[in-house]
Motif scaffolding. Sequence first.
Motif, PDB file in Angstrom:
ATOM      1  N   LEU A  77       0.826  -1.207   0.000  1.00 38.69           N
ATOM      2  CA  LEU A  77       0.000   0.000   0.000  1.00 38.69           C
ATOM      3  C   LEU A  77       0.859   1.256   0.000  1.00 38.69           C
ATOM      4  O   LEU A  77       0.526   2.244  -0.664  1.00 38.69           O
ATOM      5  N   GLN A  78       1.946   1.231   0.716  1.00 36.31           N
ATOM      6  CA  GLN A  78       2.864   2.383   0.749  1.00 36.31           C
ATOM      7  C   GLN A  78       3.336   2.722  -0.660  1.00 36.31           C
ATOM      8  O   GLN A  78       3.447   3.889  -1.021  1.00 36.31           O
ATOM      9  N   THR A  79       3.594   1.697  -1.457  1.00 35.36           N
ATOM     10  CA  THR A  79       4.059   1.889  -2.827  1.00 35.36           C
ATOM     11  C   THR A  79       2.934   2.282  -3.770  1.00 35.36           C
ATOM     12  O   THR A  79       3.098   3.144  -4.625  1.00 35.36           O
ATOM     13  N   LEU A  80       1.772   1.647  -3.615  1.00 35.84           N
ATOM     14  CA  LEU A  80       0.664   1.862  -4.548  1.00 35.84           C
ATOM     15  C   LEU A  80      -0.038   3.204  -4.360  1.00 35.84           C
ATOM     16  O   LEU A  80      -0.394   3.866  -5.334  1.00 35.84           O
ATOM     17  N   LEU A  81      -0.252   3.611  -3.127  1.00 37.86           N
ATOM     18  CA  LEU A  81      -1.058   4.803  -2.866  1.00 37.86           C
ATOM     19  C   LEU A  81      -0.286   6.083  -3.171  1.00 37.86           C
ATOM     20  O   LEU A  81       0.874   6.229  -2.786  1.00 37.86           O
ATOM     21  N   ALA A  82      -0.947   7.011  -3.828  1.00 37.96           N
ATOM     22  CA  ALA A  82      -0.366   8.334  -4.060  1.00 37.96           C
ATOM     23  C   ALA A  82      -0.237   9.056  -2.721  1.00 37.96           C
ATOM     24  O   ALA A  82      -0.996   8.775  -1.782  1.00 37.96           O
ATOM     25  N   ALA A  83       0.681   9.971  -2.632  1.00 39.81           N
ATOM     26  CA  ALA A  83       0.854  10.748  -1.399  1.00 39.81           C
ATOM     27  C   ALA A  83      -0.446  11.474  -1.039  1.00 39.81           C
ATOM     28  O   ALA A  83      -0.768  11.641   0.133  1.00 39.81           O
ATOM     29  N   GLU A  84      -1.219  11.859  -2.049  1.00 42.07           N
ATOM     30  CA  GLU A  84      -2.454  12.606  -1.853  1.00 42.07           C
ATOM     31  C   GLU A  84      -3.676  11.697  -1.696  1.00 42.07           C
ATOM     32  O   GLU A  84      -4.817  12.166  -1.724  1.00 42.07           O
TER      33      GLU A  84
ATOM     34  N   ALA B 251      -3.497   7.192   7.458  1.00 45.60           N
ATOM     35  CA  ALA B 251      -4.551   6.572   8.278  1.00 45.60           C
ATOM     36  C   ALA B 251      -4.874   5.161   7.793  1.00 45.60           C
ATOM     37  O   ALA B 251      -5.036   4.242   8.606  1.00 45.60           O
ATOM     38  N   LEU B 252      -4.954   4.964   6.477  1.00 43.49           N
ATOM     39  CA  LEU B 252      -5.253   3.634   5.948  1.00 43.49           C
ATOM     40  C   LEU B 252      -4.123   2.661   6.283  1.00 43.49           C
ATOM     41  O   LEU B 252      -4.372   1.544   6.737  1.00 43.49           O
ATOM     42  N   ILE B 253      -2.903   3.084   6.088  1.00 40.52           N
ATOM     43  CA  ILE B 253      -1.771   2.195   6.373  1.00 40.52           C
ATOM     44  C   ILE B 253      -1.721   1.851   7.854  1.00 40.52           C
ATOM     45  O   ILE B 253      -1.503   0.697   8.233  1.00 40.52           O
ATOM     46  N   ALA B 254      -1.981   2.817   8.721  1.00 44.46           N
ATOM     47  CA  ALA B 254      -2.020   2.536  10.161  1.00 44.46           C
ATOM     48  C   ALA B 254      -3.124   1.540  10.485  1.00 44.46           C
ATOM     49  O   ALA B 254      -2.936   0.630  11.299  1.00 44.46           O
ATOM     50  N   ARG B 255      -4.282   1.682   9.828  1.00 43.24           N
ATOM     51  CA  ARG B 255      -5.405   0.775  10.097  1.00 43.24           C
ATOM     52  C   ARG B 255      -5.101  -0.647   9.660  1.00 43.24           C
ATOM     53  O   ARG B 255      -5.407  -1.591  10.381  1.00 43.24           O
ATOM     54  N   VAL B 256      -4.494  -0.828   8.483  1.00 40.40           N
ATOM     55  CA  VAL B 256      -4.224  -2.196   8.032  1.00 40.40           C
ATOM     56  C   VAL B 256      -3.126  -2.863   8.847  1.00 40.40           C
ATOM     57  O   VAL B 256      -3.073  -4.083   8.934  1.00 40.40           O
ATOM     58  N   LYS B 257      -2.270  -2.052   9.457  1.00 36.20           N
ATOM     59  CA  LYS B 257      -1.226  -2.626  10.328  1.00 36.20           C
ATOM     60  C   LYS B 257      -1.814  -3.130  11.639  1.00 36.20           C
ATOM     61  O   LYS B 257      -1.267  -4.035  12.257  1.00 36.20           O
ATOM     62  N   GLN B 258      -2.923  -2.544  12.094  1.00 34.96           N
ATOM     63  CA  GLN B 258      -3.570  -2.893  13.361  1.00 34.96           C
ATOM     64  C   GLN B 258      -5.058  -3.157  13.123  1.00 34.96           C
ATOM     65  O   GLN B 258      -5.903  -2.417  13.624  1.00 34.96           O
ATOM     66  N   PRO B 259      -5.393  -4.220  12.375  1.00 35.10           N
ATOM     67  CA  PRO B 259      -6.809  -4.435  12.051  1.00 35.10           C
ATOM     68  C   PRO B 259      -7.632  -4.833  13.276  1.00 35.10           C
ATOM     69  O   PRO B 259      -7.149  -5.555  14.145  1.00 35.10           O
ATOM     70  N   THR B 260      -8.845  -4.326  13.332  1.00 33.61           N
ATOM     71  CA  THR B 260      -9.758  -4.734  14.409  1.00 33.61           C
ATOM     72  C   THR B 260     -10.390  -6.078  14.068  1.00 33.61           C
ATOM     73  O   THR B 260     -10.833  -6.789  14.959  1.00 33.61           O
ATOM     74  N   GLU B 261     -10.411  -6.403  12.766  1.00 31.29           N
ATOM     75  CA  GLU B 261     -11.011  -7.658  12.328  1.00 31.29           C
ATOM     76  C   GLU B 261     -10.426  -8.011  10.964  1.00 31.29           C
ATOM     77  O   GLU B 261     -10.245  -7.146  10.116  1.00 31.29           O
ATOM     78  N   GLN B 262     -10.079  -9.286  10.763  1.00 30.88           N
ATOM     79  CA  GLN B 262      -9.507  -9.753   9.497  1.00 30.88           C
ATOM     80  C   GLN B 262     -10.640 -10.252   8.603  1.00 30.88           C
ATOM     81  O   GLN B 262     -11.454 -11.074   9.030  1.00 30.88           O
ATOM     82  N   ALA B 263     -10.693  -9.770   7.393  1.00 29.70           N
ATOM     83  CA  ALA B 263     -11.702 -10.239   6.443  1.00 29.70           C
ATOM     84  C   ALA B 263     -11.369 -11.662   6.006  1.00 29.70           C
ATOM     85  O   ALA B 263     -10.204 -12.012   5.837  1.00 29.70           O
ATOM     86  N   LYS B 264     -12.398 -12.470   5.838  1.00 28.00           N
ATOM     87  CA  LYS B 264     -12.228 -13.829   5.315  1.00 28.00           C
ATOM     88  C   LYS B 264     -11.788 -13.744   3.857  1.00 28.00           C
ATOM     89  O   LYS B 264     -10.909 -14.460   3.415  1.00 28.00           O
TER      90      LYS B 264
END
Length: 153
Positions: free
Chosen positions: A49-56, A72-85
């Motif tokens: 995600l760090q590579t794919l997402l534009a800075a903006e 915010a998205l990168i922080a969220r995926v690093k600490q997920p509240t729930e893993q999708a199946k």
Amino acid sequence: MKKRLLMAALVAWLWGNQAAAQDCLKTEALVALDARYETALQRGDADFLQTLLAAEFYWVHNLASLKEDKAALIARVKQPTEQAKQRRSHDITAQRLGNTVVLQGLSSVDKWNDDGKTYRTSRYQFMRTYVAVEDECKLLAVQTMKVWSSDSQ
């Protein structure tokens, strides 16, 4: 003469980079890249995600219930509240203008219920905007809207 050769080399290099960027905008390649984005969200692949997402980068979720920038998205995926199946996109179409493509379609997200044996599915209409920048495609913006959900399966 050297100036002409240097200019010709520079033009060829610029054209080559532009062609590489345009290749990533071809529908088949972009849909494959977008599938990698869905997998990265599911698995918490912050490096991708760090590579794919534009800075903006900016994502507006269902009814603007959540708005996330890249950090915010990168922080969220690093600490997920729930893993999708599972996460999968389907019924995808692409609209292109210049160096920008908007993918739109449906994304189905399966999440485990509390029993750990059954799951529920939520379906979202999405629009994801990709832009060719230098020699690669960047995901600039996402908007999702929930259109359907199951109780459990």
